[in-house]
Design an enzyme around this catalytic site. Structure first.
Site, mmCIF file in Angstrom:
data_model
loop_
_atom_site.group_PDB
_atom_site.id
_atom_site.type_symbol
_atom_site.label_atom_id
_atom_site.label_comp_id
_atom_site.label_asym_id
_atom_site.label_seq_id
_atom_site.Cartn_x
_atom_site.Cartn_y
_atom_site.Cartn_z
ATOM 1 N N LYS A 285 0.849 -1.187 0.000
ATOM 2 C CA LYS A 285 0.000 0.000 0.000
ATOM 3 C C LYS A 285 0.886 1.239 0.000
ATOM 4 O O LYS A 285 1.713 1.415 0.885
ATOM 5 C CB LYS A 285 -0.901 0.001 1.235
ATOM 6 C CG LYS A 285 -1.720 1.280 1.425
ATOM 7 C CD LYS A 285 -2.460 1.297 2.754
ATOM 8 C CE LYS A 285 -3.125 2.644 3.007
ATOM 9 N NZ LYS A 285 -3.799 2.701 4.326
ATOM 10 N N ASP A 290 -2.472 10.577 3.247
ATOM 11 C CA ASP A 290 -3.872 10.183 3.423
ATOM 12 C C ASP A 290 -4.615 11.196 4.292
ATOM 13 O O ASP A 290 -4.498 11.194 5.508
ATOM 14 C CB ASP A 290 -3.953 8.790 4.070
ATOM 15 C CG ASP A 290 -5.395 8.321 4.223
ATOM 16 O OD1 ASP A 290 -6.266 8.868 3.539
ATOM 17 O OD2 ASP A 290 -5.631 7.393 5.021
ATOM 18 N N LYS A 297 -10.194 12.972 7.849
ATOM 19 C CA LYS A 297 -9.761 12.540 9.179
ATOM 20 C C LYS A 297 -9.962 13.678 10.179
ATOM 21 O O LYS A 297 -9.831 14.854 9.828
ATOM 22 C CB LYS A 297 -8.285 12.142 9.157
ATOM 23 C CG LYS A 297 -7.982 10.886 8.357
ATOM 24 C CD LYS A 297 -6.502 10.584 8.387
ATOM 25 C CE LYS A 297 -6.181 9.351 7.552
ATOM 26 N NZ LYS A 297 -6.729 8.116 8.146
ATOM 27 N N ASP A 308 1.626 6.599 5.377
ATOM 28 C CA ASP A 308 0.659 5.624 4.884
ATOM 29 C C ASP A 308 1.148 4.879 3.648
ATOM 30 O O ASP A 308 0.410 4.083 3.071
ATOM 31 C CB ASP A 308 -0.680 6.313 4.592
ATOM 32 C CG ASP A 308 -1.878 5.416 4.865
ATOM 33 O OD1 ASP A 308 -1.725 4.413 5.581
ATOM 34 O OD2 ASP A 308 -2.970 5.707 4.344
ATOM 35 N N ASP A 367 -12.024 7.056 3.566
ATOM 36 C CA ASP A 367 -10.830 6.847 4.378
ATOM 37 C C ASP A 367 -10.487 5.369 4.501
ATOM 38 O O ASP A 367 -9.510 5.010 5.144
ATOM 39 C CB ASP A 367 -11.005 7.480 5.765
ATOM 40 C CG ASP A 367 -9.689 7.627 6.515
ATOM 41 O OD1 ASP A 367 -8.639 7.680 5.844
ATOM 42 O OD2 ASP A 367 -9.699 7.688 7.753
ATOM 43 N N GLU A 369 -9.399 3.646 2.028
ATOM 44 C CA GLU A 369 -8.894 3.700 0.656
ATOM 45 C C GLU A 369 -7.786 2.702 0.371
ATOM 46 O O GLU A 369 -7.595 2.280 -0.761
ATOM 47 C CB GLU A 369 -8.409 5.112 0.341
ATOM 48 C CG GLU A 369 -6.984 5.446 0.736
ATOM 49 C CD GLU A 369 -6.725 5.354 2.237
ATOM 50 O OE1 GLU A 369 -5.592 5.009 2.631
ATOM 51 O OE2 GLU A 369 -7.648 5.614 3.044
ATOM 52 N N ARG A 371 -7.453 -0.421 1.032
ATOM 53 C CA ARG A 371 -7.929 -1.704 0.504
ATOM 54 C C ARG A 371 -8.327 -1.592 -0.972
ATOM 55 O O ARG A 371 -8.296 -2.581 -1.707
ATOM 56 C CB ARG A 371 -9.088 -2.217 1.361
ATOM 57 C CG ARG A 371 -10.335 -1.373 1.352
ATOM 58 C CD ARG A 371 -11.251 -1.651 2.531
ATOM 59 N NE ARG A 371 -10.659 -1.169 3.784
ATOM 60 C CZ ARG A 371 -11.230 -1.341 4.978
ATOM 61 N NH1 ARG A 371 -12.395 -1.966 5.081
ATOM 62 N NH2 ARG A 371 -10.639 -0.876 6.058
#
Length: 523
Positions: A285, A290, A297, A308, A367, A369, A371
């Site tokens: 990933k 993010d 967030k 991230d 959020d 995201e 996956r």
């Protein structure tokens, strides 16, 4: 980068800024007495056999992470002796745990910031011990200073040079680690030291990437770093830009990245060996920043979101390590790179994305995201029919709640493979824990609009994310998911060989998995 040398000199004759020895906590009294670890003999002799007594007088106990500095006597060339705690004395006097040695070496290396050379006279009786000391010292000597120091443009200029004064900045890390007490002319010993140096260097490169601010590290610039490394180490690199992603139908990557001015990328790194019999695919990933997207967030959760992309950094480091070590295995790395930002173009909660696999996903939370980008990369990796796939991601806060800040979770579609990954992580000193994929949690992701939603039940959220990813793994391929959300980025004070900031979590596990796969033991 800190250099590693295998010294043929003894501790007494080595010219260095400091000598590092190990001490352990014995069991001779209620508080335990101090025991010198193997490797300290020459230093103890210079203290007339009273080094332990002197250290105890100074309050040393041998506890793990404890460090005591003292001036060296005239019998040593180095001016300073550093005694570092190894924890309790093992049942067998010379059988110190590799992770204890790794952490002790790291603790000492951190304390030697600014030094040019230090001799490490810690236990190196076995090749494994020597490798652990070398690795710990090199990881502990890490410092991220790219944005510190430099010219101070606000300071008055020097009358002679015409240049502004420079900020002093931090001291550089320890320049050279001299490993003592080993067998530098032994081929196996030398190979183990070279392996430790190569892996540590790539872990530190991953740390640099994680620590780089998102205005400088975004999908395109990350892809450029991977391309340059590929040229240097003979790795074939393919970068899919926005046009290629649109043409290929990578709806997950495009959906996550469409809110940013920095477009997404899918990077494929392929290391191949002419005699390889197995292929390992690693998927990372790579959300370079993010914000949460439209599902923004809350305050206090954005400041460290440059980390991230730690999963992609780990995969990148592992592939380069495999190439540098010349492992007899094919290793393919997939970096799913995107920046998750809110804008007029961003994916909205309620939007439906058509993934690379053809499945449709209802986005209930932007959020969640990671996956989505991993799903596209997992499908693409599966097309090449590797023997196994491992994905690595800072995927869920739920995993941090479950396992804390130092342990990553391991999920898999095969129990034996999950156990193997967990055992490998323990072997290399990375804390992990096997987690289930309960089938009953899958129903929570049912969508009335699409094939699946990107969110399910709140409780067990880390497991729900794993179940989502499982949907995109090719039939019959062993797959494991490492959720490194806890240990990937350390916000507290440094300890052992772990710095503040990016840690390079999971790199050592992935490299050892590649080595096992090369040896025909995939698990």
């Amino acid at each position: 980068m800190t250099a590693l040398t295998l010294s043929t000199a003894g501790a007494a004759t080595l010219r260095a800024d400091a000598l590092v020895v190990g001490v352990a906590k014995g069991a001779g009294s209620s508080s335990g007495h101090l025991v010198l670890a193997p490797g300290a003999e020459a230093v103890d002799k210079a203290f007339d056999g009273k080094l332990a007594t002197v250290l105890e007088t100074l309050g040393a106990t041998g506890a793990e992470g404890e460090l005591t500095k003292l001036p060296a006597p005239s019998g040593l060339k180095a001016p300073v002796v550093i005694a570092v705690g190894l924890g309790p004395v093992p049942a067998e006097a010379d059988a110190y745990d590799a992770e204890a040695l790794r952490r002790a070496a790291g603790t000492a290396a951190r304390a030697l910031t600014g030094a040019k050379k230090a001799g490490f006279a810690l236990p190196t009786g076995s090749i494994e011990d020597a490798a652990a000391v070398a690795e710990g010292a090199l990881l502990g000597a890490y410092a991220f200073t790219a944005y510190q120091g430099g010219e101070n443009k606000l300071a008055p200029k020097d009358a002679k040079s015409g240049k502004s004064a420079k900020n002093s900045g931090p001291k550089p890390p320890l320049a050279e680690v001299a490993l003592l007490g080993g067998k530098p002319r032994d081929k196996a010993f030398k190979a183990a030291a070279e392996r430790a140096a190569a892996v540590a260097e790539e872990i530190n490169r991953a740390r640099d990437l994680i620590n780089t601010p998102p205005n400088d590290l975004y999908p395109e610039s990350f892809a450029a770093v991977a391309t340059a490394a590929g040229k240097e180490h003979g790795i074939k690199v393919q970068v899919l830009d926005e046009k290629a992603l649109v043409k290929g139908g990578f709806g997950g990557l495009l959906g996550v990245g469409q809110g940013s001015t920095h477009g997404p990328r899918l990077v494929r790194l392929a290391y191949t060996h002419p005699k390889a019999e197995k292929t390992l695919a690693l998927v990372g990933k790579g959300i370079t920043y993010d914000s949460g997207g439209i599902s923004l967030k809350p305050a206090g959760h954005n400041e460290t979101m440059k980390c991230d992309m730690s999963g992609a950094a780990a995969v990148f480091a592992a592939v380069v390590s495999a190439a540098r070590l010349g492992l007899r295995v094919n290793v393919t790395g997939w970096l799913a790179l995107a920046e998750n930002m809110p804008s007029g173009n961003a994916t909205r909660p309620g939007d439906v994305l058509r993934m690379y696999s053809g499945k449709t996903v209802e986005v209930l939370n932007t959020d969640a995201e990671g996956r989505l980008v991993l799903a596209d990369a997992l499908t693409r990796a599966s097309e090449e029919k590797p023997d196994a796939i491992v994905d690595v991601a800072t995927l869920t806060g739920a995993m941090v709640l479950a396992l804390g800040n130092r342990t990553f979770g391991v999920m898999a579609n095969d129990d034996a493979f999950r156990t193997s990954i967990h055992e490998i992580a323990e072997e290399v000193g990375e804390a992990s824990w096997p987690m289930p994929l309960p089938a009953d949690l899958r129903k929570g992701m049912d969508s009335p609009t699409a094939d699946i939603a990107n969110m399910g039940e709140r409780m067990g959220g880390g497991l729900v994310a794993g179940l989502f990813l499982k949907e995109f793994v090719g039939e019959g391929i062993a797959w494991a998911h490492l959720d490194i959300a806890g240990p990937a980025f350390h916000e507290g004070a440094p300890y052992g060989y772990t710095p503040k900031g990016g840690t390079g979590s999971a790199v050592r596990t992935l490299v050892r998995l590649a080595e096992r796969t090369a040896d025909g033991d995939l698990g």
